[in-house]
Design a protein around this motif. Sequence first.
Motif, PDB file in Angstrom:
ATOM      1  N   MET A   1     -11.175  -6.899   4.692  1.00  0.00           N
ATOM      2  CA  MET A   1     -10.039  -6.033   4.423  1.00  0.00           C
ATOM      3  C   MET A   1     -10.186  -5.391   3.051  1.00  0.00           C
ATOM      4  SD  MET A   1      -7.572  -5.056   6.131  1.00  0.00           S
ATOM      5  CE  MET A   1      -5.888  -4.842   6.431  1.00  0.00           C
ATOM      6  N   ASN A   2      -9.803  -4.138   2.954  1.00  0.00           N
ATOM      7  CA  ASN A   2      -9.899  -3.369   1.717  1.00  0.00           C
ATOM      8  C   ASN A   2      -8.804  -3.817   0.748  1.00  0.00           C
ATOM      9  OD1 ASN A   2     -10.065  -1.401  -0.244  1.00  0.00           O
ATOM     10  ND2 ASN A   2     -10.144   0.298   1.208  1.00  0.00           N
ATOM     11  N   LYS A   3      -9.192  -4.386  -0.385  1.00  0.00           N
ATOM     12  CA  LYS A   3      -8.205  -4.904  -1.337  1.00  0.00           C
ATOM     13  C   LYS A   3      -7.570  -3.811  -2.192  1.00  0.00           C
ATOM     14  CE  LYS A   3     -10.494  -9.329  -1.662  1.00  0.00           C
ATOM     15  NZ  LYS A   3      -9.767 -10.349  -1.105  1.00  0.00           N
ATOM     16  N   SER A   4      -8.164  -2.603  -2.193  1.00  0.00           N
ATOM     17  CA  SER A   4      -7.592  -1.532  -2.994  1.00  0.00           C
ATOM     18  C   SER A   4      -6.525  -0.749  -2.216  1.00  0.00           C
ATOM     19  CB  SER A   4      -8.682  -0.584  -3.488  1.00  0.00           C
ATOM     20  OG  SER A   4      -9.256   0.119  -2.419  1.00  0.00           O
ATOM     21  N   VAL A   5      -6.270  -1.156  -0.970  1.00  0.00           N
ATOM     22  CA  VAL A   5      -5.271  -0.493  -0.132  1.00  0.00           C
ATOM     23  C   VAL A   5      -4.402  -1.556   0.529  1.00  0.00           C
ATOM     24  CG1 VAL A   5      -4.904   1.070   1.820  1.00  0.00           C
ATOM     25  CG2 VAL A   5      -6.904   1.387   0.346  1.00  0.00           C
ATOM     26  N   SER A   6      -3.094  -1.334   0.485  1.00  0.00           N
ATOM     27  CA  SER A   6      -2.143  -2.222   1.157  1.00  0.00           C
ATOM     28  C   SER A   6      -1.352  -1.399   2.162  1.00  0.00           C
ATOM     29  CB  SER A   6      -1.155  -2.821   0.155  1.00  0.00           C
ATOM     30  OG  SER A   6      -1.816  -3.465  -0.893  1.00  0.00           O
ATOM     31  N   ILE A   7      -1.014  -2.006   3.280  1.00  0.00           N
ATOM     32  CA  ILE A   7      -0.163  -1.328   4.258  1.00  0.00           C
ATOM     33  C   ILE A   7       1.214  -1.951   4.176  1.00  0.00           C
ATOM     34  CG2 ILE A   7       0.239  -0.870   6.698  1.00  0.00           C
ATOM     35  CD1 ILE A   7      -2.806  -0.871   7.066  1.00  0.00           C
ATOM     36  N   ILE A   8       2.218  -1.089   3.976  1.00  0.00           N
ATOM     37  CA  ILE A   8       3.602  -1.554   3.916  1.00  0.00           C
ATOM     38  C   ILE A   8       4.412  -0.817   4.977  1.00  0.00           C
ATOM     39  CG2 ILE A   8       3.456  -2.085   1.445  1.00  0.00           C
ATOM     40  CD1 ILE A   8       5.296   0.478   1.085  1.00  0.00           C
ATOM     41  N   THR A   9       5.607  -1.290   5.213  1.00  0.00           N
ATOM     42  CA  THR A   9       6.538  -0.637   6.130  1.00  0.00           C
ATOM     43  C   THR A   9       7.740  -0.182   5.325  1.00  0.00           C
ATOM     44  OG1 THR A   9       5.801  -2.104   7.899  1.00  0.00           O
ATOM     45  CG2 THR A   9       7.872  -0.938   8.241  1.00  0.00           C
ATOM     46  N   ASP A  10       8.118   1.096   5.460  1.00  0.00           N
ATOM     47  CA  ASP A  10       9.277   1.601   4.725  1.00  0.00           C
ATOM     48  C   ASP A  10      10.568   1.218   5.448  1.00  0.00           C
ATOM     49  OD1 ASP A  10       9.665   3.427   6.802  1.00  0.00           O
ATOM     50  OD2 ASP A  10       9.082   5.177   5.627  1.00  0.00           O
ATOM     51  N   LEU A  11      11.695   1.619   4.891  1.00  0.00           N
ATOM     52  CA  LEU A  11      12.997   1.255   5.447  1.00  0.00           C
ATOM     53  C   LEU A  11      13.236   1.844   6.833  1.00  0.00           C
ATOM     54  CD1 LEU A  11      15.198   1.600   2.230  1.00  0.00           C
ATOM     55  CD2 LEU A  11      14.313  -0.495   3.282  1.00  0.00           C
ATOM     56  N   ASP A  12      12.535   2.932   7.173  1.00  0.00           N
ATOM     57  CA  ASP A  12      12.665   3.553   8.495  1.00  0.00           C
ATOM     58  C   ASP A  12      11.723   2.936   9.526  1.00  0.00           C
ATOM     59  OD1 ASP A  12      14.571   5.368   7.505  1.00  0.00           O
ATOM     60  OD2 ASP A  12      13.010   6.798   6.917  1.00  0.00           O
ATOM     61  N   GLY A  13      10.919   1.944   9.100  1.00  0.00           N
ATOM     62  CA  GLY A  13       9.984   1.289  10.010  1.00  0.00           C
ATOM     63  C   GLY A  13       8.631   1.968  10.114  1.00  0.00           C
ATOM     64  N   SER A  14       8.403   2.996   9.301  1.00  0.00           N
ATOM     65  CA  SER A  14       7.118   3.711   9.305  1.00  0.00           C
ATOM     66  C   SER A  14       6.134   3.037   8.359  1.00  0.00           C
ATOM     67  CB  SER A  14       7.312   5.157   8.858  1.00  0.00           C
ATOM     68  OG  SER A  14       8.170   5.829   9.739  1.00  0.00           O
ATOM     69  N   LYS A  15       4.871   3.043   8.747  1.00  0.00           N
ATOM     70  CA  LYS A  15       3.822   2.431   7.930  1.00  0.00           C
ATOM     71  C   LYS A  15       3.327   3.419   6.868  1.00  0.00           C
ATOM     72  CE  LYS A  15       3.231  -1.296  10.566  1.00  0.00           C
ATOM     73  NZ  LYS A  15       3.737  -2.561  10.175  1.00  0.00           N
ATOM     74  N   ILE A  16       2.977   2.871   5.705  1.00  0.00           N
ATOM     75  CA  ILE A  16       2.423   3.644   4.600  1.00  0.00           C
ATOM     76  C   ILE A  16       1.244   2.870   4.034  1.00  0.00           C
ATOM     77  CG2 ILE A  16       2.845   4.622   2.293  1.00  0.00           C
ATOM     78  CD1 ILE A  16       5.849   4.664   3.014  1.00  0.00           C
ATOM     79  N   ALA A  17       0.128   3.561   3.818  1.00  0.00           N
ATOM     80  CA  ALA A  17      -1.026   2.953   3.161  1.00  0.00           C
ATOM     81  C   ALA A  17      -0.899   3.207   1.662  1.00  0.00           C
ATOM     82  CB  ALA A  17      -2.318   3.557   3.695  1.00  0.00           C
ATOM     83  N   LEU A  18      -0.701   2.147   0.882  1.00  0.00           N
ATOM     84  CA  LEU A  18      -0.614   2.286  -0.574  1.00  0.00           C
ATOM     85  C   LEU A  18      -2.005   2.147  -1.157  1.00  0.00           C
ATOM     86  CD1 LEU A  18       2.581   0.256  -1.537  1.00  0.00           C
ATOM     87  CD2 LEU A  18       2.335   2.703  -1.138  1.00  0.00           C
ATOM     88  N   ILE A  19      -2.438   3.174  -1.858  1.00  0.00           N
ATOM     89  CA  ILE A  19      -3.789   3.233  -2.416  1.00  0.00           C
ATOM     90  C   ILE A  19      -3.717   2.870  -3.899  1.00  0.00           C
ATOM     91  CG2 ILE A  19      -5.752   4.751  -2.872  1.00  0.00           C
ATOM     92  CD1 ILE A  19      -4.673   6.407  -0.402  1.00  0.00           C
TER      93      ILE A  19
END
Length: 174
Positions: A1-19
Motif C-alpha cells: 500500500m502507498n504510504k504517501s496516499v490515504s483514502i478517506i470518506t467525506d461526510l457525504d460518503g464519497s471517497k477522497i485520496a489524500l496525497i
Amino acid sequence: MNKSVSIITDLDGSKIALINDIRFKSRKGIDWNEVEQYLKEYIGEYFEISETSEKIYIGSDFPDEFSHSNDTKGLKGANMKAKANITPAIGELIQIASEKAQYPDYKNKHGAKAQFGWYRYNTRFGIPVYDEDGNLERYNIFSTRMLVRCDADGKLYLYDLVRTKKETSKPHEQ
C-alpha cells in the motif's frame, strides 16, 4: 500500500485520496517531461475500481497523454500543480473512481484509439496546504475525470485524467 496516499470518506460518503507526497513544487511551472518520466513507472500495472471490480490497466500511451494533452496545456495555477501532483496516487484514484459513464469519440478526435469505446469516471483527491512553518494547514480538494479507453483485447486502459478542478467549499449552515 502507498504510504504517501490515504483514502478517506467525506461526510457525504464519497471517497477522497489524500496525497501527502508533493513531488512538483515549482511556482514557475511544471516540467511535464519530468512528470511523464515518473508516470512511465506505472506502465504494465493495473488497478481495480472498488465500485465495479473493473481492472484498469496502464498502457504506454498514458504518460504522454497525461503530460502533454490539450487538457494539461490549458491548466493554470493550483489546478496545474494539482494534476502534476496526483501522480503518486494513480492507483488510489482508480480504486475510488465512481459514476461510470460511456462516452462517444467527439468529432472523431481519437480515431482508431476510440473504436471500441470510451468510459469516464469521477474521482477526487486532496493536496496538502502548509503554513509558513511547514505545518499542515488543510487539504485543498479537487475533482477530476478519469478517461478510460476500451481496447481490442477487451481490457480497459487509463488514457488521461481531465478537467482537474479545485472544489469550492460549501458554507456551513447555522
